[in-house]
Design a protein around this motif. Structure first.
Motif, PDB file in Angstrom:
ATOM      1  N   ASN A  61       0.828  -1.215   0.000  1.00 53.27           N
ATOM      2  CA  ASN A  61       0.000   0.000   0.000  1.00 53.27           C
ATOM      3  C   ASN A  61       0.859   1.260   0.000  1.00 53.27           C
ATOM      4  N   ASP A  64       2.274   1.823  -3.450  1.00 52.74           N
ATOM      5  CA  ASP A  64       1.221   2.390  -4.300  1.00 52.74           C
ATOM      6  C   ASP A  64       1.018   3.870  -3.996  1.00 52.74           C
ATOM      7  N   LEU A  65       1.038   4.217  -2.709  1.00 55.74           N
ATOM      8  CA  LEU A  65       0.876   5.617  -2.312  1.00 55.74           C
ATOM      9  C   LEU A  65       1.948   6.491  -2.942  1.00 55.74           C
ATOM     10  N   GLN A  67       3.859   5.991  -5.500  1.00 49.85           N
ATOM     11  CA  GLN A  67       3.736   6.070  -6.956  1.00 49.85           C
ATOM     12  C   GLN A  67       2.606   7.014  -7.353  1.00 49.85           C
ATOM     13  N   THR A  68       1.502   6.957  -6.613  1.00 45.72           N
ATOM     14  CA  THR A  68       0.388   7.873  -6.875  1.00 45.72           C
ATOM     15  C   THR A  68       0.793   9.317  -6.627  1.00 45.72           C
ATOM     16  N   GLU A  69       1.594   9.540  -5.594  1.00 46.27           N
ATOM     17  CA  GLU A  69       1.996  10.889  -5.193  1.00 46.27           C
ATOM     18  C   GLU A  69       3.226  11.401  -5.949  1.00 46.27           C
ATOM     19  N   LYS A  70       3.734  10.591  -6.889  1.00 43.11           N
ATOM     20  CA  LYS A  70       4.912  10.969  -7.682  1.00 43.11           C
ATOM     21  C   LYS A  70       6.161  11.151  -6.811  1.00 43.11           C
TER      22      LYS A  70
END
Length: 306
Positions: A61, A64-65, A67-70
């Protein structure tokens, strides 16, 4: 030198107590230096994180966080057989309180041999915190080695004091934090932390002590009072941004990320602090450490309306 900001430390999964139903907890994310990196990235900075997570649901998780937040994950180790740290936030009339399950976590097993030395040497800023150094001896050795390598390479170092005496005794904290202060260019202290670390109660005496170690810039976080920015040549209070705060979890981390992002973008320290005060204030208007961190668009809109 690039414009890259690297942050080193431990990220954790957060369970934040519901105000309306005390037995319910909202799952989120935390960890001071991870919060810092996400805050900087939301202001448009180029960021990556240096750490380790467990080969488990919570570690995935977190990946994933980021990667989502760049926030770059190229320096995240996934450790089989180790857990990802978890913490709980509870609330009462005295404020918010933290309860941790992090002993033996993947990040606490990090060693100096794992450091991405070449990428540290190419960064603009390396950021870490007192917690980065407190979670284990090997993590402490890694953090200090990273700071020393950054200093040798001409890379700026940023340090948030974040003192947690449940993680290490005050005597050891003072010893290791002095080592870190001597390798630090940008210091982001909070009052309670730095007064305990230095044994001083006067704001300017504390700043004098930090500057004597070779720190070049101090942004003293004073919560609702704003912040006190000091260089060897100038000291100035920077006004707070008033809001109706709901949850201050991670506000100091948000301040640090926004402040350093603004410095890397070429702002002067006092303008950067004003921007960071607004970002941190906005982050207290929601619950949890990460979700309420504002974007650059929201911070700039608030600055224009102020």
């Amino acid at each position: 030198m690039s414009n890259k900001i690297l942050a080193y430390g431990e990220a954790m999964v957060e369970f934040n107590q519901s105000i309306s139903q005390s037995r319910n907890y909202l799952e989120g994310f935390g960890g001071d230096t991870s919060n810092f990196a996400i805050a900087a990235a939301r202001q448009g900075a180029d960021c990556a994180y240096i750490s380790a997570v467990g080969d488990d649901h919570f570690g995935r998780n977190l990946l994933d966080l980021w990667q989502t937040e760049k926030v770059g994950t190229e320096h995240i180790s996934v450790v089989p057989g180790a857990s990802t740290g978890i913490y709980f936030v509870t609330h009462d009339g005295a404020g918010h309180h933290f309860h941790y399950l992090r002993a033996g976590s993947a990040a606490s097993r990090y060693t100096p041999q794992q450091l991405p030395l070449d990428d540290i040497a190419r960064a603009h800023v390396l950021h870490l915190s007192g917690i980065s150094l407190a979670i284990s001896e090997s993590a402490c050795d890694s953090g200090l080695a990273a700071m020393a390598h950054a200093r040798k390479s001409g890379v700026l170092t940023s340090l948030d004091t974040n003192l947690r005496l449940r993680l290490w005794p005050l005597e050891r904290a003072r010893e290791k934090m002095v080592e870190a202060f001597k390798l630090c260019d940008i210091c982001l202290p909070s009052w309670e932390d730095v007064s305990m670390l230095t044994g001083l109660e006067d704001r300017d005496a504390i700043v004098d002590q930090l500057l004597s170690y070779g720190v070049k810039l101090v942004a003293f976080k004073l919560g609702e009072q704003g912040c006190y920015v000091a260089t060897p040549d100038e000291r100035r209070m920077v006004a707070p941004y008033p809001v109706q705060a709901l949850d201050a979890t991670g506000a100091g981390d948000c301040f640090g990320g926004a402040f350093v992002a603004e410095l890397v973008a070429g702002r002067d320290p006092f303008s950067a602090a004003r921007y960071a005060n607004v970002a941190a204030a906005l982050s207290t208007t929601g619950y949890g450490a990460v979700e309420p961190i504002p974007s650059r668009q929201k911070v700039e809109a608030a600055l224009k309306a102020a």
